[in-house]
Write an enzyme that holds these catalytic residues in place. Structure first.
Site, PDB file in Angstrom:
ATOM      1  N   CYS A   1     -17.889  31.880 -12.238  1.00 20.87           N
ATOM      2  CA  CYS A   1     -17.077  30.245 -12.266  1.00 20.87           C
ATOM      3  C   CYS A   1     -16.026  30.724 -11.116  1.00 20.87           C
ATOM      4  CB  CYS A   1     -17.072  30.522 -13.702  1.00 20.87           C
ATOM      5  SG  CYS A   1     -15.433  29.280 -13.650  1.00 20.87           S
TER       6      CYS A   1
ATOM      7  N   CYS B   1     -18.216  25.435  -6.954  1.00 19.24           N
ATOM      8  CA  CYS B   1     -17.655  24.949  -8.655  1.00 19.24           C
ATOM      9  C   CYS B   1     -19.274  25.269  -8.774  1.00 19.24           C
ATOM     10  CB  CYS B   1     -17.800  24.040  -8.937  1.00 19.24           C
ATOM     11  SG  CYS B   1     -18.343  23.386 -10.973  1.00 19.24           S
TER      12      CYS B   1
HETATM   13  N1  DGL Z   1     -18.959  26.442 -12.533  1.00 22.56           N
HETATM   14  C1  DGL Z   1     -17.480  26.328 -12.750  1.00 22.56           C
HETATM   15  C2  DGL Z   1     -16.634  26.682 -11.147  1.00 22.56           C
HETATM   16  O1  DGL Z   1     -17.240  27.137 -10.435  1.00 22.56           O
HETATM   17  C3  DGL Z   1     -15.937  25.851 -13.645  1.00 22.56           C
HETATM   18  C4  DGL Z   1     -16.650  24.553 -14.002  1.00 22.56           C
HETATM   19  C5  DGL Z   1     -15.401  23.787 -14.840  1.00 22.56           C
HETATM   20  O2  DGL Z   1     -16.010  24.194 -15.902  1.00 22.56           O
HETATM   21  O3  DGL Z   1     -14.329  22.782 -14.652  1.00 22.56           O
HETATM   22  O4  DGL Z   1     -15.724  26.455 -11.314  1.00 22.56           O
END
Ligand code: DGL
Length: 259
Positions: free
Chosen positions: A76, A186
């Site tokens: 993430c 993301c």
């Molecule tokens: N998938 C995540 C990222 O890479 C987070 C997305 C979220 O929960 O806002 O930032």
């Protein structure tokens, strides 16, 4: 502690987005065992506070350690920006691998290009991204778009709806024909490459941090003598803070998607 995952690589995200990173890791390290935790009950992280995401990331990491995991991948961008540096100081002996917007590969691929970076509001507001910009932002022209609402929409699972197209259009529709490449900052976004291409143009190449994260995991496991010696295919186990068969089936279906 009920479950034993000794020797597994623990990996987490705010939800199912991190499965895009998991796919790269399994491709590169097919003999490793992975425990993927999606914190879908608390998604999205990118619209919470840094302190909240740090505390939650620490809690998840401690859960992995209690179950015997040998390394942790923060799949993430948001949680990496909010917590990786602190957690590495707190757990100096644990390999902790993060993911960051792939601005470096985009800048190295084509100098002077105009690069669209899509990421969560938190990722683009934190010092890690500012640092990336100061390192690579003079080789390319960077257009940064905080994509409020997009991870939460992908988290719902249905990627076909016209509402998703409308949302992508409202976020990046202005850049059609005006950017040379697109960084997916993301881990949820690689699952909607076709929807993004439809808006910004089919000819715009994507860069994301998944493959680089997998390579870094491999390097750290090798360096620590932690690679799984088995010749059998490793296992992948999904867990979620939305602990229902439907949610876990959704994770499995995203794991099987072509991206
Ligand atoms: N998938 C995540 C990222 O890479 C987070 C997305 C979220 O929960 O806002 O930032």
């Amino acid at each position: 502690m009920s479950e034993d995952f000794t020797g597994y690589v623990g990996m987490f995200d705010s939800g199912l987005g991190g499965i895009s990173v998991l796919k790269e890791c399994v491709r590169l390290l097919p003999h490793e065992n992975f425990l993927f935790f999606g914190d879908s009950a608390n998604a999205p992280y990118g619209e919470k506070t840094r302190d909240w995401v740090l505390a939650r990331s620490r809690q998840i990491l401690q859960g992995f350690l209690a179950r015997g995991c040998k390394a942790v991948v923060i799949a993430c961008n948001t949680a990496t920006s909010a917590s990786a540096a602190t957690l590495r100081l707190e757990y100096p002996d644990l390999p902790i691998i993060g993911v960051e917007p792939a601005l470096k590969p985009a800048a190295l691929a084509h100098e002077h290009d105009r690069v669209l970076v899509m990421a969560t509001p938190m990722t683009v507001s934190l010092d890690k991204y500012q640092h990336l910009m100061s390192e690579w932002g003079d080789r390319v022209e960077v257009v940064t778009v905080p994509c409020t609402g997009l991870a939460a929409r992908i988290e719902k699972g249905n990627l076909e709806g016209e509402d998703l197209h409308e949302l992508v259009l409202s976020l990046v529709g202005d850049y059609r024909g005006k950017v040379d490449s697109c960084v997916l900052g993301c881990t949820h976004y690689p699952f909607i490459k076709p929807q993004i291409s439809r808006v910004i143009g089919d000819d715009v190449p994507f860069f994301d941090g998944g493959a680089g994260t997998a390579r870094q995991l491999k390097r750290l496991l090798e360096a620590g003598g932690l690679l799984n010696g088995s010749c059998d295919a490793g296992s992948v186990v999904f867990r979620s803070s939305i602990d229902t068969p439907e949610e876990l089936a959704l994770y499995q279906s995203f794991f099987e998607r072509q991206i």
